[in-house]
Enzyme design. Structure first.
Site, mmCIF file in Angstrom:
data_model
loop_
_atom_site.group_PDB
_atom_site.id
_atom_site.type_symbol
_atom_site.label_atom_id
_atom_site.label_comp_id
_atom_site.label_asym_id
_atom_site.label_seq_id
_atom_site.Cartn_x
_atom_site.Cartn_y
_atom_site.Cartn_z
ATOM 1 N N VAL A 16 9.556 3.898 6.729
ATOM 2 C CA VAL A 16 8.238 4.549 6.632
ATOM 3 C C VAL A 16 7.673 4.822 8.031
ATOM 4 O O VAL A 16 7.071 5.880 8.265
ATOM 5 C CB VAL A 16 7.268 3.682 5.792
ATOM 6 C CG1 VAL A 16 5.913 4.356 5.695
ATOM 7 C CG2 VAL A 16 7.841 3.444 4.398
ATOM 8 N N ALA A 35 -8.307 18.338 11.332
ATOM 9 C CA ALA A 35 -9.194 17.215 11.693
ATOM 10 C C ALA A 35 -10.175 17.603 12.811
ATOM 11 O O ALA A 35 -11.166 16.923 13.015
ATOM 12 C CB ALA A 35 -8.362 16.018 12.156
ATOM 13 N N ARG A 49 13.944 -0.659 20.237
ATOM 14 C CA ARG A 49 13.471 0.723 20.311
ATOM 15 C C ARG A 49 14.446 1.611 19.531
ATOM 16 O O ARG A 49 15.625 1.685 19.852
ATOM 17 C CB ARG A 49 13.437 1.151 21.787
ATOM 18 C CG ARG A 49 12.632 2.401 22.012
ATOM 19 C CD ARG A 49 12.677 2.839 23.474
ATOM 20 N NE ARG A 49 11.831 4.001 23.600
ATOM 21 C CZ ARG A 49 10.639 3.998 24.156
ATOM 22 N NH1 ARG A 49 10.173 2.903 24.712
ATOM 23 N NH2 ARG A 49 9.915 5.102 24.194
ATOM 24 N N VAL A 133 0.451 1.994 -2.913
ATOM 25 C CA VAL A 133 0.744 2.178 -4.351
ATOM 26 C C VAL A 133 1.210 3.606 -4.599
ATOM 27 O O VAL A 133 0.543 4.564 -4.188
ATOM 28 C CB VAL A 133 -0.510 1.917 -5.216
ATOM 29 C CG1 VAL A 133 -0.172 2.065 -6.701
ATOM 30 C CG2 VAL A 133 -1.101 0.543 -4.950
ATOM 31 N N ILE A 137 1.808 9.509 -3.988
ATOM 32 C CA ILE A 137 0.811 9.892 -5.005
ATOM 33 C C ILE A 137 -0.579 9.436 -4.542
ATOM 34 O O ILE A 137 -0.765 8.256 -4.246
ATOM 35 C CB ILE A 137 1.129 9.222 -6.362
ATOM 36 C CG1 ILE A 137 2.529 9.603 -6.845
ATOM 37 C CG2 ILE A 137 0.082 9.586 -7.389
ATOM 38 C CD1 ILE A 137 2.970 8.826 -8.090
ATOM 39 N N LYS A 206 1.098 -3.870 -6.962
ATOM 40 C CA LYS A 206 0.454 -2.548 -7.034
ATOM 41 C C LYS A 206 -0.603 -2.529 -8.139
ATOM 42 O O LYS A 206 -1.686 -1.959 -7.974
ATOM 43 C CB LYS A 206 1.520 -1.475 -7.266
ATOM 44 C CG LYS A 206 2.452 -1.317 -6.049
ATOM 45 C CD LYS A 206 3.693 -0.518 -6.377
ATOM 46 C CE LYS A 206 4.593 -0.331 -5.159
ATOM 47 N NZ LYS A 206 5.925 0.198 -5.492
ATOM 48 N N GLY A 307 10.089 6.126 -0.271
ATOM 49 C CA GLY A 307 10.840 6.998 0.638
ATOM 50 C C GLY A 307 10.026 7.366 1.857
ATOM 51 O O GLY A 307 8.790 7.292 1.862
HETATM 52 N N1 HSE Z 1 10.704 -0.834 -3.789
HETATM 53 C C1 HSE Z 1 9.592 0.019 -4.070
HETATM 54 C C2 HSE Z 1 9.968 0.884 -5.263
HETATM 55 C C3 HSE Z 1 9.273 0.859 -2.850
HETATM 56 O O1 HSE Z 1 11.114 0.841 -5.688
HETATM 57 O O2 HSE Z 1 9.118 1.584 -5.781
HETATM 58 C C4 HSE Z 1 7.891 1.406 -2.793
HETATM 59 O O3 HSE Z 1 6.882 0.458 -2.906
#
Ligand code: HSE
Length: 433
Positions: A16, A35, A49, A133, A137, A206, A307
């Site tokens: 991420v 912005a 790094r 979460v 989305i 979540k 992702g």
């Molecule tokens: N392991 C989580 C999933 C990644 O499969 O949704 C995202 O929180």
């Protein structure tokens, strides 16, 4: 355009983190145009790094705690993960300095959200956690802002892409759980510890966050009961299909009046979802979230739940809010106005159920099963048994009409005690619309 950029420090340059650097670099002009100021990465940390990321001129740290304490930034983006440890230390350090935080860390928000929100209020900082979460989305904004005029009564969804990928692939290919889990891990969907995914813990984190926003209550993981997908077999998936359902791991949070008090129920469980329900058609690693509000009715959001690029999209949405000053209390209202809610007592809920038994193929078995259901006043809807295998075990599948959970559990315990029943019954809730 103001000449003052938003100075960003990123702690964690994994999947991420890398996606966030890419987005901020590739879309720099677009973001600045929107912005009215530039979003500039000034510092970053990782154990090493990483090669291949555009980090020229960025102050680099190998210790995230030092980055949080010493770098000069406006906002710290925490992408390390884990409920506590380094992630929590760096977030606390940033907030203590009055610096805002953006995080994708659902475990940390679920376990420490209230403490962190309070700290942010004390120091005048803000916390964004859109990426925690549903990946890309925008469900946090949806609950906190878009649905602010409603009393939200229910929020439910497919919140874990790994489980949804496993269940969808089992459905499409007839393969077994363990085999498909290995593929999900190879594709990079699963958490570092896959038990967080398959035992429902990631979904529980979540759901705790969504329930807090939906019902204006302090976020608490203790309020969530959790059952994962390990025991869902290829056989159950086949029967689900035959009966007109899909098996999905759901997180479901509801609030309702129980004896004059608004009580909350938060549960994670694999459910039979009718094909007529939107969640039945959400496949692969996708997530989807359904909300019910008193004025708006039902809303459904669907998209990529994990992702690099989708999650970076959510991280940058929070950064854009900070860049433009669109900020507010972490959970929609100040911490002192979050109302603790009682938890709905166990066994009080009603539901229809799917039950699969493995029984010895001999006379009188149905009669014993039917007697257990009759004695607990559980009304059978359908029953399937095919084939003939004298003195061997065969599957018997039933669905029953909506009934009290406590009565259903008592009936199943009695059925489990029958000598003709060869293994513990599989019980899966049938989700009502
Ligand atoms: N392991 C989580 C999933 C990644 O499969 O949704 C995202 O929180």
């Amino acid at each position: 355009m103001t000449s003052t950029p938003l100075k960003i420090a990123i702690a964690g340059l994994g999947t991420v983190g890398g996606g966030t650097v890419e987005l901020l670099t590739e879309q720099a002009d677009l973001l600045a145009g929107r912005a009215g100021r530039r979003l500039e990465i000034v510092a970053a940390s990782a154990l090493e790094r990483p090669a291949g990321l555009a980090l020229d001129g960025v102050q680099f740290f190998t210790d995230a705690r030092v980055l949080a304490r010493e770098a000069e930034y406006d906002v710290l983006v925490e992408l390390i993960g884990g409920a506590s440890g380094v992630a929590l230390d760096v977030v606390r350090a940033a907030l203590e300095r009055g610096k805002s935080v953006v995080t994708a860390n659902k475990a940390m928000i679920a376990h420490h959200g209230v403490e962190l929100a309070r700290l942010a209020e004390q120091t005048g900082a803000n916390i964004g956690f859109e990426a925690s979460v549903g990946g890309g989305i925008p469900i946090i904004k949806s609950l906190r802002e878009g649905l602010a005029g409603n009393r939200v009564t229910k929020v439910m969804g497919i919140l874990n892409g790994t489980c949804n990928f496993i269940l969808s692939t089992m459905q499409d290919t007839g393969r077994d759980f363990a085999d498909v889990l290995a593929e999900a891990q190879a594709l990079g969907y699963a958490e570092a510890d896959p038990t967080f995914d398959i035992d429902g813990i990631d979904t529980a984190h979540k759901l705790a966050i969504l329930a807090s926003l939906a019902f204006a209550m302090p976020v608490s993981i203790d309020a969530v009961t959790c059952e994962g997908i390990r025991h869902v077999s290829a056989l159950d998936i086949r029967y689900a299909q035959e009966l007109g359902y899909r098996i999905k791991l759901l997180g479901v949070a509801t609030i309702s009046d129980i004896n004059g008090e608004m009580a909350v129920e938060c549960r994670v469980y694999p459910a039979m979802v009718p094909l007529s329900f939107p969640l039945a058609h959400v496949g692969g690693p996708f997530n989807a979230i359904v909300t019910e509000g008193d004025f708006v009715g039902r809303t459904v959001l669907e998209g990529r739940g994990a992702g690099a690029r989708p999650t970076a999209s959510a991280v940058v949405a929070d950064l854009m809010d900070l860049a433009t000053g669109r900020v507010g209390p972490t959970f929609g209202v100040p911490v002192d106005r979050l109302e603790p809610r009682p938890t709905a007592p166990r066994g009080t809920g009603r539901s229809a159920w799917y039950i699969r038994l493995m029984v010895r193929d001999e006379p009188g078995v149905f009669a014993d099963i039917a007697a257990a259901l009759r004695d607990e006043k559980v009304s059978m809807e359908q029953i399937i048994q095919r084939g003939r295998a004298p003195n061997q075990t065969v599957p018997v599948v039933m669905t029953v009409h909506e009934t009290d959970e406590a009565a259903m559990l008592r009936a199943v315990a009695r059925i489990n005690g029958l000598s003709s029943v060869a293994e513990p019954p599989r019980l899966i809730r049938i989700e009502s619309l």
